[in-house]
Design a protein around this motif. Structure first.
Motif, short mmCIF file in Angstrom:
data_model
loop_
_atom_site.label_atom_id
_atom_site.label_comp_id
_atom_site.label_asym_id
_atom_site.label_seq_id
_atom_site.Cartn_x
_atom_site.Cartn_y
_atom_site.Cartn_z
N GLN A 1 -23.50 -4.44 -1.27
CA GLN A 1 -22.34 -4.72 -0.43
C GLN A 1 -22.79 -5.43 0.85
OE1 GLN A 1 -20.51 -0.91 0.31
NE2 GLN A 1 -19.40 -0.92 -1.62
N SER A 2 -21.85 -6.15 1.46
CA SER A 2 -22.11 -6.78 2.74
C SER A 2 -20.84 -6.79 3.56
CB SER A 2 -22.60 -8.22 2.55
OG SER A 2 -22.78 -8.85 3.80
N THR A 3 -21.02 -6.64 4.88
CA THR A 3 -19.87 -6.67 5.79
C THR A 3 -19.83 -7.95 6.61
OG1 THR A 3 -21.15 -5.47 7.46
CG2 THR A 3 -19.79 -4.17 5.95
N ASP B 1 -19.90 -12.44 6.35
CA ASP B 1 -19.58 -13.55 5.46
C ASP B 1 -20.88 -14.14 4.92
OD1 ASP B 1 -18.45 -15.59 4.08
OD2 ASP B 1 -17.40 -16.49 5.78
N TRP C 1 -20.99 -13.06 -5.82
CA TRP C 1 -20.28 -12.38 -4.74
C TRP C 1 -18.79 -12.31 -5.06
CZ3 TRP C 1 -22.67 -9.56 -1.35
CH2 TRP C 1 -23.92 -9.92 -0.84
N ASN C 2 -18.19 -11.17 -4.75
CA ASN C 2 -16.75 -11.00 -4.85
C ASN C 2 -16.25 -10.45 -3.51
OD1 ASN C 2 -14.85 -8.23 -5.73
ND2 ASN C 2 -13.99 -10.28 -5.82
N GLY C 3 -15.25 -11.11 -2.93
CA GLY C 3 -14.71 -10.59 -1.68
C GLY C 3 -14.26 -11.69 -0.75
N GLN D 1 -15.06 -9.90 5.85
CA GLN D 1 -16.15 -8.97 6.13
C GLN D 1 -16.30 -7.89 5.07
OE1 GLN D 1 -15.11 -7.67 10.13
NE2 GLN D 1 -16.44 -9.24 11.03
N SER D 2 -15.81 -8.16 3.89
CA SER D 2 -15.91 -7.20 2.80
C SER D 2 -16.35 -7.92 1.52
CB SER D 2 -14.56 -6.50 2.57
OG SER D 2 -14.63 -5.60 1.48
N TRP D 3 -17.64 -7.77 1.19
CA TRP D 3 -18.20 -8.47 0.04
C TRP D 3 -18.91 -7.48 -0.88
CZ3 TRP D 3 -17.47 -13.59 -0.93
CH2 TRP D 3 -16.95 -14.36 0.13
N SER D 4 -18.77 -7.72 -2.17
CA SER D 4 -19.45 -6.94 -3.19
C SER D 4 -20.33 -7.87 -4.01
CB SER D 4 -18.43 -6.25 -4.10
OG SER D 4 -19.04 -5.64 -5.21
N GLU E 1 -21.12 -3.23 -9.49
CA GLU E 1 -21.50 -3.52 -8.11
C GLU E 1 -22.94 -3.08 -7.88
OE1 GLU E 1 -18.93 -3.09 -4.31
OE2 GLU E 1 -20.15 -1.26 -4.42
#
Length: 247
Positions: free
Chosen positions: A232-234, A236, A209-211, A214-217, A229
């Motif tokens: 994605q996730s918004t 945690d 995970w990078n981020g 509420q912004s994860w790649s 990539e």
């Protein structure tokens, strides 16, 4: 398959024919249809987690399903000189035997399996100096007793083995690193920071995970090409599941 109280956290052999059942006080084996259950082949006192949850040790199956390893920490991981004992269980007979005993650190509760996938080696942490300094040596030891190498020292934590047993992932300070067991060299795992939640896909690729916030790649990295990539996730997040070899 089993009566209430006779199950546990399950781990199937690679061919699916047998299942290991782990409880907070023992390891059992059975065939996957529920037959030939061999209860509590290895037993141990409940291991203190200093919290409300119970600790279930990890097991690691041999690739041919002939045996498995279980690393069992001592009952109080914060006592002086805590250890973990490695047990080997023969899958066919259920016969257990101790392989070795190594130092243990509470951080290994949150790491992935300390036994190498090829079941030849184990990773462990050995404290350096006073406890308040939080310094450790990372060791990889052969389970046949032939070799014990110190790979890195400092504020290090073990994270995971690569599937081919040639690399270890660690956290050094706040950075994820991959260590090559053949030469002892370490290199950054991620090409996008901050990075967390690393997991190996195969001998040359890994997910992380990078981020933040509420912004994860979710990124797929490797040793040669830049990471890509793949999700994605918004929210945690720190966990994901994946499979390989399926179209």
């Amino acid at each position: 398959l089993f009566e209430p109280g006779a199950g546990g956290v399950f781990s199937f052999s690679p061919d699916g024919s047998r299942v290991a059942l782990v409880t907070p006080t023992g390891v059992s084996l059975a065939k996957s249809d529920g037959s030939e259950r061999k209860a509590n082949l290895v037993t141990f006192p409940g291991i203190s987690t200093y919290s409300e949850y119970q600790f279930y040790p990890n097991v690691r199956w041999a690739a041919d399903g002939s045996r498995l390893l279980a690393a069992i920490p001592s009952q109080d991981p914060l006592a002086a000189n805590p250890t973990m004992t490695v047990w080997q269980i023969d899958a066919a007979s259920g016969q257990p035997g101790q392989v070795g005993t190594f130092p243990f650190d509470l951080s290994l509760f949150f790491a992935q399996n300390v036994s190498a996938p090829d079941l030849t080696s184990i990773a462990y942490l050995k404290r350096i100096g006073a406890a308040e300094n939080n310094n450790w040596e990372l060791h990889v030891a052969r389970l046949d007793g032939s070799q014990d190498n110190m790979l890195r020292s400092g504020i290090v934590r073990f994270v995971a083995w690569s599937p081919d047993s040639k690399w270890v992932t660690i956290e050094d300070g706040s950075e994820l690193l991959n260590g090559n067991l053949s030469n002892g060299n370490f290199s950054p795992l991620a090409d996008h920071l901050p990075a967390t939640g690393a997991a190996w896909v195969d001998g040359g690729r890994f997910l992380y995970w990078n981020g933040a916030g509420q912004s994860w790649s979710l990124r797929l990295g490797g040793f040669i090409a830049a990471s890509q990539e793949v999700g994605q996730s918004t929210v945690d997040v720190s966990m994901f599941a994946f499979t390989t070899g399926v179209e």
